[in-house]
Design a protein around this motif. Sequence first.
Motif, PDB file in Angstrom:
ATOM      1  N   VAL A 111      -9.562 -46.433 -76.958  1.00  0.00           N
ATOM      2  CA  VAL A 111      -8.907 -45.516 -76.033  1.00  0.00           C
ATOM      3  C   VAL A 111      -7.564 -46.118 -75.645  1.00  0.00           C
ATOM      4  CG1 VAL A 111      -9.050 -44.328 -73.823  1.00  0.00           C
ATOM      5  CG2 VAL A 111     -11.121 -44.696 -75.157  1.00  0.00           C
ATOM      6  N   PHE A 112      -6.504 -45.341 -75.818  1.00  0.00           N
ATOM      7  CA  PHE A 112      -5.133 -45.765 -75.515  1.00  0.00           C
ATOM      8  C   PHE A 112      -4.592 -44.820 -74.447  1.00  0.00           C
ATOM      9  CE2 PHE A 112      -0.583 -46.059 -76.021  1.00  0.00           C
ATOM     10  CZ  PHE A 112      -0.364 -47.372 -76.378  1.00  0.00           C
ATOM     11  N   GLY A 113      -4.397 -45.343 -73.245  1.00  0.00           N
ATOM     12  CA  GLY A 113      -3.952 -44.522 -72.130  1.00  0.00           C
ATOM     13  C   GLY A 113      -2.441 -44.530 -71.959  1.00  0.00           C
ATOM     14  N   LEU A 114      -1.908 -43.408 -71.482  1.00  0.00           N
ATOM     15  CA  LEU A 114      -0.494 -43.269 -71.142  1.00  0.00           C
ATOM     16  C   LEU A 114      -0.398 -42.893 -69.670  1.00  0.00           C
ATOM     17  CD1 LEU A 114       0.683 -41.004 -74.121  1.00  0.00           C
ATOM     18  CD2 LEU A 114       0.962 -43.480 -73.929  1.00  0.00           C
ATOM     19  N   ILE A 115       0.584 -43.466 -68.972  1.00  0.00           N
ATOM     20  CA  ILE A 115       0.821 -43.100 -67.586  1.00  0.00           C
ATOM     21  C   ILE A 115       2.322 -43.020 -67.333  1.00  0.00           C
ATOM     22  CG2 ILE A 115       0.663 -45.497 -66.778  1.00  0.00           C
ATOM     23  CD1 ILE A 115      -0.555 -44.323 -64.149  1.00  0.00           C
ATOM     24  N   GLN A 116       2.714 -41.949 -66.673  1.00  0.00           N
ATOM     25  CA  GLN A 116       4.096 -41.781 -66.220  1.00  0.00           C
ATOM     26  C   GLN A 116       4.045 -41.852 -64.700  1.00  0.00           C
ATOM     27  OE1 GLN A 116       6.367 -38.511 -67.962  1.00  0.00           O
ATOM     28  NE2 GLN A 116       7.280 -38.127 -65.958  1.00  0.00           N
ATOM     29  N   ASN A 117       4.447 -42.999 -64.160  1.00  0.00           N
ATOM     30  CA  ASN A 117       4.353 -43.239 -62.726  1.00  0.00           C
ATOM     31  C   ASN A 117       5.726 -43.664 -62.205  1.00  0.00           C
ATOM     32  OD1 ASN A 117       3.945 -44.185 -60.139  1.00  0.00           O
ATOM     33  ND2 ASN A 117       2.071 -45.276 -60.625  1.00  0.00           N
ATOM     34  N   PRO A 118       6.454 -42.744 -61.582  1.00  0.00           N
ATOM     35  CA  PRO A 118       7.808 -43.071 -61.123  1.00  0.00           C
ATOM     36  C   PRO A 118       7.839 -44.080 -59.979  1.00  0.00           C
ATOM     37  CG  PRO A 118       7.153 -40.899 -60.350  1.00  0.00           C
ATOM     38  CD  PRO A 118       6.073 -41.380 -61.268  1.00  0.00           C
ATOM     39  N   TYR A 119       6.699 -44.395 -59.384  1.00  0.00           N
ATOM     40  CA  TYR A 119       6.653 -45.295 -58.234  1.00  0.00           C
ATOM     41  C   TYR A 119       6.356 -46.743 -58.595  1.00  0.00           C
ATOM     42  CZ  TYR A 119       6.205 -40.702 -56.181  1.00  0.00           C
ATOM     43  OH  TYR A 119       6.408 -39.393 -55.858  1.00  0.00           O
ATOM     44  N   PHE A 120       5.698 -46.962 -59.748  1.00  0.00           N
ATOM     45  CA  PHE A 120       5.270 -48.308 -60.110  1.00  0.00           C
ATOM     46  C   PHE A 120       6.383 -49.044 -60.840  1.00  0.00           C
ATOM     47  CE2 PHE A 120       3.412 -51.442 -62.973  1.00  0.00           C
ATOM     48  CZ  PHE A 120       2.655 -52.177 -62.086  1.00  0.00           C
ATOM     49  N   LYS A 121       6.728 -50.223 -60.355  1.00  0.00           N
ATOM     50  CA  LYS A 121       7.701 -51.097 -61.000  1.00  0.00           C
ATOM     51  C   LYS A 121       7.027 -52.451 -61.200  1.00  0.00           C
ATOM     52  CE  LYS A 121      10.903 -47.994 -60.500  1.00  0.00           C
ATOM     53  NZ  LYS A 121      10.593 -46.824 -61.243  1.00  0.00           N
TER      54      LYS A 121
END
Length: 128
Positions: A111-121
């Motif tokens: 399982v390969f997950g993708l996340i678009q999180n504008p808050y996480f740096k």
Amino acid sequence: MSQFSGVQSVIYGVTDLQEAKAWYTTLLETEPYFDAECYVGFNVGGFELGLDPSARNVISRADGVVAYWGVTDIAAQVERMNELGARLHGEIVDVGEGILMASFLDPFGNVFGLIQNPYFKPSQESSN
């Protein structure tokens, strides 16, 4: 201070190391930083994505834990993952405040997950 510095490596079990190396080189658009007969490692934004044929023996169910790799345009990456032959595992979902997640099964059953999180740096400091 915590003794944990955060996620460092995510290791995927693969049956064919050379095939997996080629696929992930294309997906990640980078060459591995470590390439041996028994292990291949990629540097992905300061974190390691590893390919290990021995790990296949200890991974009985890939759905137990999902590592989510950050992207800036999840829709474009979902399209790209489809083009590269990955199978959709979880549709794009908005989990709140514009944070988008999706997951795929790579050609090797991981399982390969993708996340678009504008808050996480990612932190630039080391707590070792």
